[in-house]
Design an enzyme around this catalytic site. Sequence first.
Site, PDB file in Angstrom:
ATOM      1  N   ILE A  89       0.872  -1.170   0.000  1.00 59.88           N
ATOM      2  CA  ILE A  89       0.000   0.000   0.000  1.00 59.88           C
ATOM      3  C   ILE A  89       0.908   1.218   0.000  1.00 59.88           C
ATOM      4  CG2 ILE A  89      -0.262  -0.097   2.507  1.00 59.88           C
ATOM      5  CD1 ILE A  89      -3.051   1.237   2.077  1.00 59.88           C
ATOM      6  N   VAL A  91       0.807   5.726  -0.777  1.00 55.50           N
ATOM      7  CA  VAL A  91       0.170   6.980  -1.168  1.00 55.50           C
ATOM      8  C   VAL A  91       1.282   7.887  -1.668  1.00 55.50           C
ATOM      9  CG1 VAL A  91      -1.128   9.006  -0.378  1.00 55.50           C
ATOM     10  CG2 VAL A  91      -1.720   6.722   0.471  1.00 55.50           C
ATOM     11  N   GLY A  99      -6.117  11.243   4.008  1.00 57.33           N
ATOM     12  CA  GLY A  99      -7.043  10.126   4.173  1.00 57.33           C
ATOM     13  C   GLY A  99      -7.055   9.108   3.049  1.00 57.33           C
ATOM     14  N   GLY A 101      -4.778   6.725   2.303  1.00 56.71           N
ATOM     15  CA  GLY A 101      -4.407   5.399   2.795  1.00 56.71           C
ATOM     16  C   GLY A 101      -5.566   4.718   3.508  1.00 56.71           C
ATOM     17  N   ASN A 128       9.562   0.599   9.946  1.00 62.12           N
ATOM     18  CA  ASN A 128       8.563   1.572   9.496  1.00 62.12           C
ATOM     19  C   ASN A 128       7.538   1.829  10.615  1.00 62.12           C
ATOM     20  OD1 ASN A 128       6.880   3.232   8.059  1.00 62.12           O
ATOM     21  ND2 ASN A 128       6.753   1.891   6.275  1.00 62.12           N
ATOM     22  N   VAL A 129       7.983   2.547  11.642  1.00 63.92           N
ATOM     23  CA  VAL A 129       7.161   2.815  12.818  1.00 63.92           C
ATOM     24  C   VAL A 129       5.926   3.639  12.443  1.00 63.92           C
ATOM     25  CG1 VAL A 129       7.144   3.892  15.105  1.00 63.92           C
ATOM     26  CG2 VAL A 129       9.151   2.614  14.323  1.00 63.92           C
ATOM     27  N   TYR A 135      -1.531   1.593  10.944  1.00 67.00           N
ATOM     28  CA  TYR A 135      -2.358   0.383  10.940  1.00 67.00           C
ATOM     29  C   TYR A 135      -3.031   0.160  12.288  1.00 67.00           C
ATOM     30  CZ  TYR A 135       0.034  -0.567   6.558  1.00 67.00           C
ATOM     31  OH  TYR A 135       0.527  -0.474   5.295  1.00 67.00           O
TER      32      TYR A 135
END
Length: 167
Positions: A89, A91, A99, A101, A128-129, A135
């Site tokens: 995924i 953007v 918004g 994502g 990738n914090v 998520y």
Amino acid sequence: MGEGTMQIRLAHADDAGAIHAGLLMIAAHLGSEGKVTSTVEDIRRHGFGGQPAFTVLIAEIDSDFAGMVLFFDSFSTWRGQRGAYVQDIVVDQRFRGHGIGVALLRAAAAHVRDAGGAYLRLSVDAANVQAQKFYTRLGLEWSQEERLHAAYGESFQALAGQHESGV
């Protein structure tokens, strides 16, 4: 980003170049550009045709590529349910923070639900914090009980060769 109109649509073969460019965006974000060995033709060949290996939803703002989510079918034997694994995924940097994502993940979940699925799974680069927090905010829980194991390249060939040698 202006006040453009966002549209999310199912990708088609003509989008292979944009999909591949999206993959390169992810790699650049992670500092891993050299790790992407797929080509536009790989995306076209494996993603579109008689037995597509994956599905892609593309977000556009006034017809400009704004982002994408790439996922494929999965099945949970323990749950007895169909679902999907989100492989990628992204953007586009120009459109982040608006918004997109969230909209892409919701559209993917709806697509999977409409096809009879009941879950989404994904993995996140350990460094990738920012993505991990994103998520978590959306309700995707981090599984502390599982670890991802994989065989690629020579390791995969060696594993596949073990069967042939009768091991």
